[in-house]
Design a protein around this motif. Sequence first.
Motif, short mmCIF file in Angstrom:
data_model
loop_
_atom_site.label_atom_id
_atom_site.label_comp_id
_atom_site.label_asym_id
_atom_site.label_seq_id
_atom_site.Cartn_x
_atom_site.Cartn_y
_atom_site.Cartn_z
N ARG A 115 26.94 -7.73 -29.03
CA ARG A 115 28.25 -8.07 -28.47
C ARG A 115 29.29 -7.17 -29.13
O ARG A 115 29.06 -6.61 -30.19
CB ARG A 115 28.60 -9.53 -28.76
CG ARG A 115 27.57 -10.50 -28.26
CD ARG A 115 27.97 -11.93 -28.59
NE ARG A 115 28.99 -12.43 -27.68
CZ ARG A 115 29.39 -13.70 -27.65
NH1 ARG A 115 28.86 -14.57 -28.48
NH2 ARG A 115 30.31 -14.10 -26.81
N VAL A 116 30.43 -7.11 -28.48
CA VAL A 116 31.55 -6.39 -29.08
C VAL A 116 31.85 -7.04 -30.43
O VAL A 116 31.89 -8.27 -30.53
CB VAL A 116 32.78 -6.48 -28.15
CG1 VAL A 116 34.04 -6.10 -28.88
CG2 VAL A 116 32.57 -5.61 -26.93
N ALA A 117 32.02 -6.23 -31.48
CA ALA A 117 32.31 -6.79 -32.81
C ALA A 117 33.65 -7.52 -32.79
O ALA A 117 34.57 -7.15 -32.05
CB ALA A 117 32.33 -5.67 -33.85
N ALA A 118 33.74 -8.58 -33.61
CA ALA A 118 34.97 -9.38 -33.67
C ALA A 118 36.18 -8.50 -33.97
O ALA A 118 37.27 -8.71 -33.42
CB ALA A 118 34.83 -10.48 -34.73
N ARG A 119 36.00 -7.49 -34.79
CA ARG A 119 37.15 -6.68 -35.20
C ARG A 119 37.71 -5.88 -34.02
O ARG A 119 38.89 -5.53 -34.00
CB ARG A 119 36.80 -5.75 -36.37
CG ARG A 119 35.85 -4.63 -35.99
CD ARG A 119 35.76 -3.57 -37.07
NE ARG A 119 35.39 -2.30 -36.46
CZ ARG A 119 36.23 -1.31 -36.21
NH1 ARG A 119 37.50 -1.40 -36.53
NH2 ARG A 119 35.82 -0.22 -35.62
N ILE A 120 36.84 -5.59 -33.02
CA ILE A 120 37.33 -4.89 -31.84
C ILE A 120 38.14 -5.86 -30.98
O ILE A 120 39.19 -5.51 -30.45
CB ILE A 120 36.14 -4.32 -31.03
CG1 ILE A 120 35.37 -3.29 -31.85
CG2 ILE A 120 36.60 -3.72 -29.70
CD1 ILE A 120 36.15 -2.02 -32.16
N LYS A 121 37.64 -7.08 -30.88
CA LYS A 121 38.29 -8.08 -30.01
C LYS A 121 39.55 -8.65 -30.65
O LYS A 121 40.54 -8.87 -29.99
CB LYS A 121 37.28 -9.19 -29.72
CG LYS A 121 37.49 -9.82 -28.36
CD LYS A 121 36.27 -10.61 -27.89
CE LYS A 121 36.67 -11.50 -26.72
NZ LYS A 121 35.61 -12.40 -26.29
#
Lengths: 343, 343
Positions: A115-121
């Motif tokens: 999944r997209v990493a939390a830091r990207i989101k």
Amino acid sequence: MGIPVTIENPKPEAEAGLNDLVALVADGMARVNTTILSRTGSEVAMIPEVANHLIASGGKRLRPILTLACAQLCGYADAEGRDGDVKLAASVEFMHTATLLHDDVVDESDMRRGRVAARIKWGNEASVLVGDFLLGQAFRMMVEVGSLRALDILSAAATVIAEGEVMQLTNAKNLETDEAAYLAVIRGKTAELFAAACEVGPVLAGRGEAEQAAARAYGMGLGIAFQLIDDVLDYGGTSAELGKNVGDDFREGKITLPIVLAHRRGTAEERAFWQRTLQRGEIEDGDLETALAILRRHGALEETMARAEGYGAEARAALDAFPDGPVKAALLGAVEFCVARAH
Amino acid sequence: MGIPVTIENPKPEAEAGLNDLVALVADGMARVNTTILSRTGSEVAMIPEVANHLIASGGKRLRPILTLACAQLCGYADAEGRDGDVKLAASVEFMHTATLLHDDVVDESDMRRGRVAARIKWGNEASVLVGDFLLGQAFRMMVEVGSLRALDILSAAATVIAEGEVMQLTNAKNLETDEAAYLAVIRGKTAELFAAACEVGPVLAGRGEAEQAAARAYGMGLGIAFQLIDDVLDYGGTSAELGKNVGDDFREGKITLPIVLAHRRGTAEERAFWQRTLQRGEIEDGDLETALAILRRHGALEETMARAEGYGAEARAALDAFPDGPVKAALLGAVEFCVARAH
């Protein structure tokens, strides 16, 4: 980057190795999962959002499984209904999750577990702070369990993990890293939490130092083997299986054991290749394929797997301290799982 | 950005207020400083380097001073030479230092305490990981002290601090933030650690809940007052004194109480100004001067200071639970120091 490689997904029998362990601790893990969900709760909405993005994305929850299994192995009975094993297992998973959130910031990763990493989101800020929150919650649960010995083991592990991560940072892009330095990194950043997760089992059950040391040695061997195989898979697993792309370590300039081994045996031309790609980060199309060819030429992935087998054997031997039975058999199966998933 | 403002450096008498407290705990603080130095030690050279860059840059060490003083206030006697107060005080300072390291990453700060921020010198990675290391060391020291109650208070504080920081993140650049939301942020991110630092004093000394609650209330009031004055100083202190430039909060779009108050009372034109500068981050030359003029027009800094006085009064009142004496007098002086430094 779907590069065809010889190393495949985990064999069914390897998965089966872990399934025995999963089945044995299923009741406890259901309570661990409930605990995890309730302890990520906060009136600050962003906290459960970020935490659950990562937690809900799966992962095998190997570490809390180990805590429950090692407590069970030592006959821990939750007589007072205090859920000591469940809380420590959830603490261990929170420590791991906090590390992943912080790692994403450190590695500037875009993906995590497919999944997209939390830091990207949500940004680096949220990843750092929610990691801190989970670390705090981990310690609160440990305090509730009330075992100073378990607190000692897990707080020491927290510092050793950070030391391992900083060592990795220091070694990054440094082709002078030797096998000993590499092993020191993975003992810290990965194996220490496996070791601590196992060690608190006998502690909870009131067992003595010999059994604590044996459980710790089992976790340490297993953790080192696990990380070595992870490093192999980074040059050979499939994206769908791993949740991250093949070649991530290569692109980040991480000096893992396959690289250490191939570099040591490399020709002048090969060393120049590693210097350009890993040290200077000048990576061009086709470089990953070249890297894989060099690794194959020197048998670097196979030798790394052989090292993993060795640490797996240490883990198995450590279990000699415990009487035979279904839990011990399942813990032996977990070693099989960790080592075999790269074959 | 040396902008002339009406608010000056701390008055000598305000400094004197803190000096009494500093003198009373001088022996303990010498041991705290030794402990801090020894506990930042690691074979991984980058860890003491990064940690000491921040720790050696000074700061008043107000939080560990409060732990020592509140223990002393309650007659804590270190009969067994276990240095319980010293270790908890050092833990509190490590928790604070870890927060600062992580804050720098969150705020993308370039400066901290008048020095280049660690993240500029060693990177975000090092700031995150060394912060994690210090948090781990903090918990190890707490475990050595062996008080589960103190561990409970400080681990809960760790989660509340993270919650406060995440709340601040959520409110950033949001001009709809009201006074209650702002207070919730600073209770978490600042005052909670002051409160916990004070509360563990009576806990160590074996005092009951009433005295624990009183010490906690003192720390909470003091911490809120401290942060409110910090927010005022950000629009009025001098760079040399504060170790950061006037207007940092403004440039980062932080919605602090002076802004909340001025925005609430603002004209349509003024609100458009705050929207452009704080919400959209479109800051031009001369905007800080305009911001200061608007804040002055509405008496926003003075009113924030008045609120700080109120919380300072709450802190003083909480000390009624303790008998008069030199430690209590010095703790009253600390309130004076915190509040008066903005006059």
